[in-house]
Design a protein around this motif. Structure first.
Motif, PDB file in Angstrom:
ATOM      1  N   PHE A 287      66.783  93.386 110.446  1.00  0.00           N
ATOM      2  CA  PHE A 287      66.877  92.095 111.130  1.00  0.00           C
ATOM      3  C   PHE A 287      67.127  90.958 110.136  1.00  0.00           C
ATOM      4  CE2 PHE A 287      64.975  94.201 114.822  1.00  0.00           C
ATOM      5  CZ  PHE A 287      65.723  93.625 115.844  1.00  0.00           C
ATOM      6  N   ILE A 288      66.582  91.075 108.936  1.00  0.00           N
ATOM      7  CA  ILE A 288      66.898  90.081 107.905  1.00  0.00           C
ATOM      8  C   ILE A 288      68.381  90.134 107.569  1.00  0.00           C
ATOM      9  CG2 ILE A 288      66.547  89.496 105.479  1.00  0.00           C
ATOM     10  CD1 ILE A 288      63.635  90.353 105.813  1.00  0.00           C
ATOM     11  N   LEU A 289      68.917  91.347 107.466  1.00  0.00           N
ATOM     12  CA  LEU A 289      70.344  91.498 107.187  1.00  0.00           C
ATOM     13  C   LEU A 289      71.190  90.922 108.317  1.00  0.00           C
ATOM     14  CD1 LEU A 289      72.648  92.617 105.488  1.00  0.00           C
ATOM     15  CD2 LEU A 289      72.290  94.837 106.571  1.00  0.00           C
ATOM     16  N   ILE A 290      70.792  91.177 109.556  1.00  0.00           N
ATOM     17  CA  ILE A 290      71.539  90.631 110.698  1.00  0.00           C
ATOM     18  C   ILE A 290      71.467  89.104 110.699  1.00  0.00           C
ATOM     19  CG2 ILE A 290      71.608  90.507 113.214  1.00  0.00           C
ATOM     20  CD1 ILE A 290      70.618  93.397 113.272  1.00  0.00           C
ATOM     21  N   GLY A 291      70.265  88.562 110.468  1.00  0.00           N
ATOM     22  CA  GLY A 291      70.123  87.108 110.443  1.00  0.00           C
ATOM     23  C   GLY A 291      70.917  86.457 109.327  1.00  0.00           C
ATOM     24  N   SER A 292      70.898  87.074 108.145  1.00  0.00           N
ATOM     25  CA  SER A 292      71.661  86.506 107.033  1.00  0.00           C
ATOM     26  C   SER A 292      73.158  86.579 107.297  1.00  0.00           C
ATOM     27  CB  SER A 292      71.317  87.251 105.742  1.00  0.00           C
ATOM     28  OG  SER A 292      71.676  88.620 105.835  1.00  0.00           O
ATOM     29  N   THR A 293      73.604  87.649 107.957  1.00  0.00           N
ATOM     30  CA  THR A 293      75.031  87.759 108.284  1.00  0.00           C
ATOM     31  C   THR A 293      75.444  86.684 109.289  1.00  0.00           C
ATOM     32  OG1 THR A 293      74.908  90.146 107.903  1.00  0.00           O
ATOM     33  CG2 THR A 293      76.825  89.317 109.105  1.00  0.00           C
ATOM     34  N   ILE A 294      74.618  86.463 110.305  1.00  0.00           N
ATOM     35  CA  ILE A 294      74.924  85.415 111.290  1.00  0.00           C
ATOM     36  C   ILE A 294      74.930  84.044 110.625  1.00  0.00           C
ATOM     37  CG2 ILE A 294      74.093  84.285 113.386  1.00  0.00           C
ATOM     38  CD1 ILE A 294      73.017  86.988 114.293  1.00  0.00           C
ATOM     39  N   PHE A 295      73.957  83.816 109.752  1.00  0.00           N
ATOM     40  CA  PHE A 295      73.913  82.536 109.042  1.00  0.00           C
ATOM     41  C   PHE A 295      75.167  82.339 108.197  1.00  0.00           C
ATOM     42  CE2 PHE A 295      72.977  80.418 105.004  1.00  0.00           C
ATOM     43  CZ  PHE A 295      72.623  79.155 105.460  1.00  0.00           C
ATOM     44  N   SER A 296      75.596  83.391 107.507  1.00  0.00           N
ATOM     45  CA  SER A 296      76.787  83.274 106.667  1.00  0.00           C
ATOM     46  C   SER A 296      78.024  82.987 107.503  1.00  0.00           C
ATOM     47  CB  SER A 296      76.979  84.563 105.855  1.00  0.00           C
ATOM     48  OG  SER A 296      75.877  84.802 105.014  1.00  0.00           O
ATOM     49  N   LEU A 297      78.139  83.653 108.656  1.00  0.00           N
ATOM     50  CA  LEU A 297      79.307  83.417 109.513  1.00  0.00           C
ATOM     51  C   LEU A 297      79.320  81.991 110.059  1.00  0.00           C
ATOM     52  CD1 LEU A 297      79.425  86.802 111.482  1.00  0.00           C
ATOM     53  CD2 LEU A 297      80.935  86.065 109.631  1.00  0.00           C
ATOM     54  N   VAL A 298      78.164  81.510 110.499  1.00  0.00           N
ATOM     55  CA  VAL A 298      78.095  80.139 111.017  1.00  0.00           C
ATOM     56  C   VAL A 298      78.361  79.133 109.899  1.00  0.00           C
ATOM     57  CG1 VAL A 298      76.578  78.428 112.083  1.00  0.00           C
ATOM     58  CG2 VAL A 298      76.545  80.790 112.890  1.00  0.00           C
ATOM     59  N   PHE A 299      77.801  79.403 108.734  1.00  0.00           N
ATOM     60  CA  PHE A 299      77.990  78.488 107.603  1.00  0.00           C
ATOM     61  C   PHE A 299      79.452  78.433 107.183  1.00  0.00           C
ATOM     62  CE2 PHE A 299      77.273  77.021 103.195  1.00  0.00           C
ATOM     63  CZ  PHE A 299      76.462  75.931 103.469  1.00  0.00           C
ATOM     64  N   GLN A 300      80.121  79.573 107.221  1.00  0.00           N
ATOM     65  CA  GLN A 300      81.546  79.580 106.904  1.00  0.00           C
ATOM     66  C   GLN A 300      82.370  78.915 107.999  1.00  0.00           C
ATOM     67  OE1 GLN A 300      82.673  83.620 106.107  1.00  0.00           O
ATOM     68  NE2 GLN A 300      81.390  83.787 104.274  1.00  0.00           N
ATOM     69  N   GLY A 301      81.901  79.018 109.243  1.00  0.00           N
ATOM     70  CA  GLY A 301      82.633  78.404 110.344  1.00  0.00           C
ATOM     71  C   GLY A 301      82.653  76.889 110.275  1.00  0.00           C
ATOM     72  N   VAL A 302      81.637  76.291 109.683  1.00  0.00           N
ATOM     73  CA  VAL A 302      81.591  74.826 109.554  1.00  0.00           C
ATOM     74  C   VAL A 302      82.013  74.376 108.158  1.00  0.00           C
ATOM     75  CG1 VAL A 302      79.815  74.595 111.318  1.00  0.00           C
ATOM     76  CG2 VAL A 302      79.134  74.906 108.933  1.00  0.00           C
ATOM     77  N   ASP A 303      82.710  75.259 107.426  1.00  0.00           N
ATOM     78  CA  ASP A 303      83.200  74.951 106.073  1.00  0.00           C
ATOM     79  C   ASP A 303      82.061  74.625 105.111  1.00  0.00           C
ATOM     80  OD1 ASP A 303      85.826  75.427 106.647  1.00  0.00           O
ATOM     81  OD2 ASP A 303      86.282  73.348 107.166  1.00  0.00           O
ATOM     82  N   GLY A 304      80.949  75.327 105.286  1.00  0.00           N
ATOM     83  CA  GLY A 304      79.830  75.123 104.373  1.00  0.00           C
ATOM     84  C   GLY A 304      80.118  75.545 102.945  1.00  0.00           C
ATOM     85  N   PRO A 305      80.772  76.710 102.724  1.00  0.00           N
ATOM     86  CA  PRO A 305      81.070  77.097 101.341  1.00  0.00           C
ATOM     87  C   PRO A 305      81.923  76.076 100.598  1.00  0.00           C
ATOM     88  CG  PRO A 305      81.306  78.983 102.797  1.00  0.00           C
ATOM     89  CD  PRO A 305      81.088  77.790 103.672  1.00  0.00           C
ATOM     90  N   ARG A 306      82.854  75.429 101.313  1.00  0.00           N
ATOM     91  CA  ARG A 306      83.678  74.415 100.649  1.00  0.00           C
ATOM     92  C   ARG A 306      82.828  73.220 100.232  1.00  0.00           C
ATOM     93  NH1 ARG A 306      88.992  72.624 103.771  1.00  0.00           N
ATOM     94  NH2 ARG A 306      89.304  74.882 103.478  1.00  0.00           N
ATOM     95  N   TRP A 307      81.862  72.841 101.079  1.00  0.00           N
ATOM     96  CA  TRP A 307      80.978  71.730 100.729  1.00  0.00           C
ATOM     97  C   TRP A 307      80.119  72.082  99.515  1.00  0.00           C
ATOM     98  CZ3 TRP A 307      75.558  71.460 100.979  1.00  0.00           C
ATOM     99  CH2 TRP A 307      75.030  70.174 100.788  1.00  0.00           C
ATOM    100  N   VAL A 308      79.589  73.314  99.504  1.00  0.00           N
ATOM    101  CA  VAL A 308      78.788  73.754  98.353  1.00  0.00           C
ATOM    102  C   VAL A 308      79.643  73.810  97.097  1.00  0.00           C
ATOM    103  CG1 VAL A 308      77.443  75.677  97.420  1.00  0.00           C
ATOM    104  CG2 VAL A 308      77.167  75.019  99.809  1.00  0.00           C
ATOM    105  N   GLU A 309      80.877  74.255  97.247  1.00  0.00           N
ATOM    106  CA  GLU A 309      81.770  74.343  96.086  1.00  0.00           C
ATOM    107  C   GLU A 309      82.051  72.964  95.510  1.00  0.00           C
ATOM    108  OE1 GLU A 309      86.377  75.716  95.224  1.00  0.00           O
ATOM    109  OE2 GLU A 309      85.246  76.650  96.862  1.00  0.00           O
TER     110      GLU A 309
END
Length: 250
Positions: A23-45
Motif C-alpha cells: 500500500f505504501i508502494l501504491i500510494g507513492s505511485t499515485i503521488f508521483s503520478l499526480v505530482f507529475q500531472g501538475v508539473d511538480g518535477p519541473r518546479w522542483v527542478e
C-alpha cells in the motif's frame, strides 16, 4: 519451538507487513503520478537548479533534507517518493546517478537508527531486557536497558554514517573509481574456448586431398592409414548392448 500456532502468527504478521509495504508502494505511485500531472518535477527542478553553489550546494541541501526526513520516514518511502524527484535534477547538474544513488543510500541508512521510528531501535528494544534479572552464568543482577539508553547508544553510529556521507562527497572516487574502466572482451577467444569445452565434439581433422586413381604413388610414400571406426552415436546404447552380450556368458 516451532508449532502451528507460532507458524500462523508468523504468517499473519508477515502478511500484514507485506500489505503495508504494497500500500505504501501504491500510494507513492499515485503521488508521483499526480505530482507529475501538475508539473511538480519541473518546479522542483527549477527550485534546486537555481540554488547557489552548483553541484556542491545541491548535494548539501539534499543530504540535509534526507537526513531530517529519515526521522519520520523509512528508506522505503524515501526511495519511492523523494528520490524520483531528485534524480532528474542531479542528472541535469551533471552528477553521476550511480554515485548519487550510493550517496543517498548511505544517508538513508541512518533512518534505521533515528528515533523515534528507527527499525534498529525497535529491534533492540524487543530483545533488550526491560526488567532487572539474574544472569544464569555469573549469578549477578543485571540492570534493565532503558529506551533512552538505546537512543543514546545509536548516536555514534549515526555520526559514523554522516562522516561516510562527507567522505563520499569529498572523495567521489570511493564509489566511482571503477565505473569508467573499459573491460576488453575478445569474442573470438571466448568462442574458441566455448567450442573446446562443449561435450561430445572433437575438432575436425584437416582435409587431405585424395590422390588420383591413375596417378602412380610417389616412391617412399606411406600408404594411407585405414580410417578409424566411427564411434557409437549413443554411448548408453553401446553400454546396454555390451551388457546384453555378457549376460549369456554368465
Amino acid at each position: 519451538r516451532l508449532s502451528m500456532s507460532l507458524l500462523k502468527q508468523a504468517l499473519n504478521t508477515t502478511t500484514k507487513l507485506s500489505c503495508f509495504v504494497v500500500f505504501i508502494l501504491i500510494g507513492s505511485t499515485i503521488f508521483s503520478l499526480v505530482f507529475q500531472g501538475v508539473d511538480g518535477p519541473r518546479w522542483v527542478e527549477h527550485l534546486l537548479t537555481g540554488m547557489p553553489g552548483g553541484q556542491l550546494g545541491f548535494l548539501i541541501l539534499v543530504n540535509v533534507l534526507i537526513f531530517f526526513l529519515a526521522f519520520f520516514l523509512d528508506f522505503f518511502e524515501l526511495s519511492f517518493i523523494v528520490v524520483p524527484l531528485l534524480a532528474p535534477v542531479a542528472h541535469k547538474l551533471g552528477i553521476d546517478l550511480i554515485w548519487f544513488g550510493v550517496l543517498l543510500a548511505v544517508n538513508m541508512q541512518t533512518s534505521f537508527m533515528h528515533p523515534p521510528f528507527g527499525f534498529a531501535l525497535f529491534y533492540l528494544r524487543s530483545v533488550a531486557p526491560n526488567k532487572e534479572y539474574t544472569d544464569k552464568v555469573t549469578k549477578e543482577r543485571i540492570a534493565p536497558v532503558t529506551t533512552m539508553q538505546i537512543y543514546w547508544g545509536a548516536v555514534p553510529f549515526v555520526v559514523i554514517q554522516i562522516i561516510m556521507v562527507g567522505l563520499i562527497i569529498a572523495f567521489p572516487g570511493i564509489v566511482s573509481s571503477g565505473l569508467d574502466k573499459e573491460v576488453a572482451v575478445d569474442l573470438d577467444k571466448i568462442g574458441a574456448q566455448m567450442q573446446a569445452n562443449m561435450p561430445g565434439e572433437t575438432p575436425a581433422a584437416p582435409e587431405v586431398p585424395a590422390p588420383d586413381a591413375g596417378a602412380p604413388a610417389a616412391p617412399g610414400a606411406a600408404e594411407p592409414a585405414p580410417a578409424a571406426p566411427a564411434a557409437e552415436d549413443d554411448p548408453m546404447k553401446a553400454m546396454l548392448d555390451s551388457m546384453n552380450k555378457d549376460e549369456p556368458k554368465k
